[in-house]
Design an enzyme around this catalytic site. Sequence first.
Site, PDB file in Angstrom:
ATOM      1  N   TYR A 181       0.818  -1.227   0.000  1.00  0.00           N
ATOM      2  CA  TYR A 181       0.000   0.000   0.000  1.00  0.00           C
ATOM      3  C   TYR A 181       0.854   1.280   0.000  1.00  0.00           C
ATOM      4  O   TYR A 181       0.333   2.368  -0.202  1.00  0.00           O
ATOM      5  CB  TYR A 181      -0.952   0.044   1.209  1.00  0.00           C
ATOM      6  CG  TYR A 181      -1.861  -1.161   1.353  1.00  0.00           C
ATOM      7  CD1 TYR A 181      -2.062  -2.062   0.308  1.00  0.00           C
ATOM      8  CD2 TYR A 181      -2.530  -1.395   2.550  1.00  0.00           C
ATOM      9  CE1 TYR A 181      -2.878  -3.167   0.456  1.00  0.00           C
ATOM     10  CE2 TYR A 181      -3.355  -2.505   2.698  1.00  0.00           C
ATOM     11  CZ  TYR A 181      -3.514  -3.389   1.648  1.00  0.00           C
ATOM     12  OH  TYR A 181      -4.316  -4.488   1.805  1.00  0.00           O
ATOM     13  N   HIS A 185       0.989 -11.822   2.589  1.00  0.00           N
ATOM     14  CA  HIS A 185      -0.086 -11.110   1.878  1.00  0.00           C
ATOM     15  C   HIS A 185      -0.817 -12.026   0.893  1.00  0.00           C
ATOM     16  O   HIS A 185      -2.038 -12.066   0.853  1.00  0.00           O
ATOM     17  CB  HIS A 185       0.498  -9.894   1.152  1.00  0.00           C
ATOM     18  CG  HIS A 185      -0.518  -8.857   0.816  1.00  0.00           C
ATOM     19  ND1 HIS A 185      -0.222  -7.525   0.678  1.00  0.00           N
ATOM     20  CD2 HIS A 185      -1.856  -8.942   0.593  1.00  0.00           C
ATOM     21  CE1 HIS A 185      -1.315  -6.850   0.373  1.00  0.00           C
ATOM     22  NE2 HIS A 185      -2.321  -7.686   0.312  1.00  0.00           N
TER      23      HIS A 185
HETATM   24  N1  LIG Z   1      -5.238  -8.990   2.160  1.00  0.00           N
HETATM   25  C1  LIG Z   1      -5.570  -8.578   0.968  1.00  0.00           C
HETATM   26  O1  LIG Z   1      -5.191  -9.142  -0.056  1.00  0.00           O
HETATM   27  C2  LIG Z   1      -6.461  -7.372   0.840  1.00  0.00           C
HETATM   28  C3  LIG Z   1      -7.075  -7.079  -0.389  1.00  0.00           C
HETATM   29  C4  LIG Z   1      -7.917  -5.969  -0.461  1.00  0.00           C
HETATM   30  C5  LIG Z   1      -8.120  -5.180   0.658  1.00  0.00           C
HETATM   31  N2  LIG Z   1      -7.496  -5.465   1.845  1.00  0.00           N
HETATM   32  C6  LIG Z   1      -7.695  -4.634   3.059  1.00  0.00           C
HETATM   33  O2  LIG Z   1      -9.090  -4.508   3.286  1.00  0.00           O
HETATM   34  C7  LIG Z   1      -9.442  -3.121   3.370  1.00  0.00           C
HETATM   35  C8  LIG Z   1     -10.873  -2.894   2.941  1.00  0.00           C
HETATM   36  O3  LIG Z   1     -11.112  -3.314   1.619  1.00  0.00           O
HETATM   37  P1  LIG Z   1     -11.352  -2.298   0.399  1.00  0.00           P
HETATM   38  O4  LIG Z   1     -10.707  -1.011   0.703  1.00  0.00           O
HETATM   39  O5  LIG Z   1     -10.928  -3.002  -0.830  1.00  0.00           O
HETATM   40  O6  LIG Z   1     -12.948  -2.162   0.286  1.00  0.00           O
HETATM   41  P2  LIG Z   1     -14.170  -1.888   1.300  1.00  0.00           P
HETATM   42  O7  LIG Z   1     -13.681  -1.589   2.662  1.00  0.00           O
HETATM   43  O8  LIG Z   1     -15.126  -3.007   1.121  1.00  0.00           O
HETATM   44  O9  LIG Z   1     -14.856  -0.600   0.655  1.00  0.00           O
HETATM   45  C9  LIG Z   1     -14.262   0.658   0.682  1.00  0.00           C
HETATM   46  C10 LIG Z   1     -15.188   1.647  -0.044  1.00  0.00           C
HETATM   47  O10 LIG Z   1     -16.402   1.822   0.707  1.00  0.00           O
HETATM   48  C11 LIG Z   1     -16.603   3.219   0.949  1.00  0.00           C
HETATM   49  N3  LIG Z   1     -17.203   3.344   2.287  1.00  0.00           N
HETATM   50  C12 LIG Z   1     -16.657   2.959   3.462  1.00  0.00           C
HETATM   51  N4  LIG Z   1     -17.514   3.160   4.485  1.00  0.00           N
HETATM   52  C13 LIG Z   1     -18.628   3.720   3.949  1.00  0.00           C
HETATM   53  C14 LIG Z   1     -19.860   4.151   4.502  1.00  0.00           C
HETATM   54  N5  LIG Z   1     -20.131   4.024   5.802  1.00  0.00           N
HETATM   55  N6  LIG Z   1     -20.788   4.701   3.659  1.00  0.00           N
HETATM   56  C15 LIG Z   1     -20.535   4.811   2.316  1.00  0.00           C
HETATM   57  N7  LIG Z   1     -19.374   4.403   1.743  1.00  0.00           N
HETATM   58  C16 LIG Z   1     -18.419   3.856   2.549  1.00  0.00           C
HETATM   59  C17 LIG Z   1     -15.239   3.852   0.879  1.00  0.00           C
HETATM   60  O11 LIG Z   1     -15.411   5.201   0.487  1.00  0.00           O
HETATM   61  P3  LIG Z   1     -14.552   6.416   1.128  1.00  0.00           P
HETATM   62  O12 LIG Z   1     -13.110   6.051   0.989  1.00  0.00           O
HETATM   63  O13 LIG Z   1     -15.006   7.555   0.304  1.00  0.00           O
HETATM   64  O14 LIG Z   1     -14.944   6.547   2.572  1.00  0.00           O
HETATM   65  C18 LIG Z   1     -14.558   3.021  -0.208  1.00  0.00           C
HETATM   66  O15 LIG Z   1     -14.927   3.485  -1.488  1.00  0.00           O
HETATM   67  C19 LIG Z   1      -8.388  -2.464   2.478  1.00  0.00           C
HETATM   68  O16 LIG Z   1      -8.328  -1.079   2.669  1.00  0.00           O
HETATM   69  C20 LIG Z   1      -7.150  -3.212   2.916  1.00  0.00           C
HETATM   70  O17 LIG Z   1      -6.685  -2.723   4.164  1.00  0.00           O
HETATM   71  C21 LIG Z   1      -6.679  -6.558   1.940  1.00  0.00           C
END
Ligand SMILES: NC(=O)c1ccc[n+]([C@@H]2O[C@H](COP(=O)([O-])OP(=O)(O)OC[C@H]3O[C@@H](n4cnc5c(N)ncnc54)[C@H](OP(=O)(O)O)[C@@H]3O)[C@@H](O)[C@H]2O)c1
Length: 271
Positions: free
Chosen positions: A48, A106
């Site tokens: 990241y 990861h």
């Molecule tokens: N281990 C792995 O391989 C892996 C892969 C992918 C992700 N991850 C981890 O998982 C975390 C979360 O996954 P993600 O970022 O892919 O997706 P997510 O958390 O499912 O979705 C994030 C999206 O939802 C929006 N959002 C969040 N809360 C909200 C609310 N209360 N109301 C309306 N919109 C909302 C955010 O907008 P805003 O930003 O505008 O608030 C963003 O666009 C990542 O950040 C990372 O740390 C790990």
Amino acid sequence: MKEFELKNGNKMPALGLGTSGLRGKECTQVVKEALELGYRQVDTADMYGNHRAIAEALNESDVRREDLFITSKIQSEDLEYKKLKKAADRLLNELDLKYFDLLLIHWPSPEVPVEESLKAMKELKEAGKAKNIGVSNFTIPLLKEALAAYPDLITVNQVEFHPTLYQKELLDFAFKNDIILTAYAPLAQGEVFENSVLKSLGEKYDKSPAQLALRWLVEKNIAVIPKASSKAHLKNNLEIFDWDFPIDAAREMELLDQNNRLIDPGYPNFD
Ligand SMILES: NC(=O)c1ccc[n+]([C@@H]2O[C@H](COP(=O)([O-])OP(=O)(O)OC[C@H]3O[C@@H](n4cnc5c(N)ncnc54)[C@H](OP(=O)(O)O)[C@@H]3O)[C@@H](O)[C@H]2O)c1
């Protein structure tokens, strides 16, 4: 903040802040806001590119180190024994920390045997550089391989999990082996806001689709790490513990699975 107990007796907050896509000043600001609101777990990864920005927020915060839970991840190119140890030191340096609360592989690698990476991670734990060790994106066969090599080491498997990707078999396997799942992309990267069932349940119970999705996961003893960048979203996602989860919402949400996998780089084989 609700916590889950890991198999070694250590605790992990049930909710954390996902930071993929957050960088630089914005990242520092969001992490600071999250800590002020009450978040204690922050999820990051070498990939990241935001360790230094997170370090700035942690250093400026009043929250004591022992109350924080910082997770980071080793990327695929560093999974060999020596490279992994070197990478872990570099990441700690970037985060300005003496230890990770949780250090994860990861992504599994078809090239480096998991036993080799886990040997290095076990030694990092013994050296006090990681309180807990885990993996990410591991399927049941890969978990079996890891458990065969080091039965007690793996405490967490971080995987994609949300109402439209309900990985029940993986969850059951994790439960039987005392491994906590952490759901990444718990809001299906925003798709939950388009889901008509979640929208109507949200209206009925005055909750957002995000709150319903996160609470559904936590009810299953799955930790959640939603990413959010506005204060309103951070706050909304934190407010998932102090209300009863309606039985009909739980029942309806069991039926939303569509095997809707959003992140699939081709390995491992998720089918
Ligand atoms: N281990 C792995 O391989 C892996 C892969 C992918 C992700 N991850 C981890 O998982 C975390 C979360 O996954 P993600 O970022 O892919 O997706 P997510 O958390 O499912 O979705 C994030 C999206 O939802 C929006 N959002 C969040 N809360 C909200 C609310 N209360 N109301 C309306 N919109 C909302 C955010 O907008 P805003 O930003 O505008 O608030 C963003 O666009 C990542 O950040 C990372 O740390 C790990």
